[in-house]
Design a protein around this motif. Sequence first.
Motif, PDB file in Angstrom:
ATOM      1  N   LEU A 153      -6.687  -6.887  -5.004  1.00 55.94           N
ATOM      2  CA  LEU A 153      -5.397  -6.274  -4.684  1.00 55.94           C
ATOM      3  C   LEU A 153      -4.904  -6.678  -3.300  1.00 55.94           C
ATOM      4  N   ARG A 154      -3.600  -7.006  -3.243  1.00 53.77           N
ATOM      5  CA  ARG A 154      -2.986  -7.339  -1.963  1.00 53.77           C
ATOM      6  C   ARG A 154      -1.940  -6.305  -1.552  1.00 53.77           C
ATOM      7  N   THR A 155      -1.338  -5.622  -2.555  1.00 55.62           N
ATOM      8  CA  THR A 155      -0.267  -4.673  -2.280  1.00 55.62           C
ATOM      9  C   THR A 155      -0.435  -3.450  -3.169  1.00 55.62           C
ATOM     10  N   VAL A 156      -0.257  -2.266  -2.585  1.00 53.33           N
ATOM     11  CA  VAL A 156      -0.247  -1.003  -3.336  1.00 53.33           C
ATOM     12  C   VAL A 156       1.055  -0.282  -3.028  1.00 53.33           C
TER      13      VAL A 156
ATOM     14  N   ILE B 166      -7.662   2.428  -0.035  1.00 56.86           N
ATOM     15  CA  ILE B 166      -7.309   1.100  -0.524  1.00 56.86           C
ATOM     16  C   ILE B 166      -8.246   0.055   0.071  1.00 56.86           C
TER      17      ILE B 166
ATOM     18  N   THR C  66      -5.341  -4.674   2.308  1.00 50.02           N
ATOM     19  CA  THR C  66      -4.279  -4.406   1.330  1.00 50.02           C
ATOM     20  C   THR C  66      -3.115  -3.690   2.006  1.00 50.02           C
ATOM     21  N   ARG C  67      -1.897  -4.131   1.723  1.00 49.02           N
ATOM     22  CA  ARG C  67      -0.708  -3.439   2.238  1.00 49.02           C
ATOM     23  C   ARG C  67      -0.446  -2.191   1.404  1.00 49.02           C
TER      24      ARG C  67
ATOM     25  N   LEU D  65      -0.483  -6.704  -7.371  1.00 51.46           N
ATOM     26  CA  LEU D  65       0.147  -5.469  -6.915  1.00 51.46           C
ATOM     27  C   LEU D  65      -0.170  -4.331  -7.872  1.00 51.46           C
TER      28      LEU D  65
END
Length: 265
Positions: free
Chosen positions: A54-57, A73, A77-78, A155
Motif C-alpha cells: 500500500l502507498r495511499t490510504v 498504516i 504510506t500516505r 490505494l
Amino acid sequence: MTTTTPSTTVANLRDLGGTPLSGGRTVRPGLALRSGQLDRLDVDADPVVAALGLRTVIDFRTDAERADHPDRIPAGTRLLIGDVLADKMNSGKMPAATQLKDLLSDPAVAEEHLGGGKVQKLFADTYRSFVNTASAQAAYRTLLTELADPDAGPLLFHCTAGKDRTGWGATVVLSLLGADDETLMAEYLSVNPAVKQAFAPLIEGFTIAGGNPDIALGLIGVFPSYLEAALDEVNTRYGSMEKYVREGLGVPDETVEALRARLAA
C-alpha cells in the motif's frame, strides 16, 4: 470478480481487481482496494496486507470515528482524510452508519429510533447525502483523483465497516470503468457476509436482549434499496454518473480518462 485472501487484521478487505467491465475488460488487480477501518492492522503479523504494498490510504470516517479507532498504516504510506459525512453531522443529524455499536447496545433505543422501517429510510437519506453534500463530493473527488494518479500506487479506501461510504466509492469507480448495473450491485452486496461475521457478537447480544433482528440486519447489512437511493439521487440531480462526476465532484474528463487507462485492462 477477484477478492483478496482474508486478512487477519483488516476487516472486509476486498480488491476491486478482476471485476468484469464492458468489452471483455476487467479491473487491474492490486491497485484499488476497499476495507473496513484499519485500527487493528499489523503488517508484521499480516502477510496478506504486507503483500499489497500500500502507498495511499483514504479514510472516509468522521472525526469522532477516527479519534476512537485511529488507523494503523504501513510505514511510508500516505494517509488522506475525506470525511464523507461531515456536512451531515454538522446539520445535527447523526447518521446511523456512524453509530452501529451504540444503537445495537440498547434494543429499546434502537426500536424507538429505527423500528417500523425507519432504519431503511435513514440509510436511504444517508446514501442520498453521499451524492448531494459538499463534504461527500470532496471525499469522492479525492478518491477518483488519487486513483487516476500513477504515483498514488496501490490505494485502499475505507470507512468503519467498509460497506456504506466505501460501497458508494466503489460503485462510482466501477461505473466509470464500465461495469454494468448487475456487476455494480453484485460488488455492493458482496460485503454482506464479511460485515455480518464481523458484527456477529453484537447482533447476537442485541437479539438475546430482545432486540428486533430486522433492525440489526438493517444496520449491519447492505441492501439494494440503499444503493438505489444514491443512484436515484445521481439521476435526479445530474442525469448520469458521468455528469455527476464532472459537475458534482468537479473531476475533469482528463482525470476520468487517466483513471480508466490506469485501472482497466
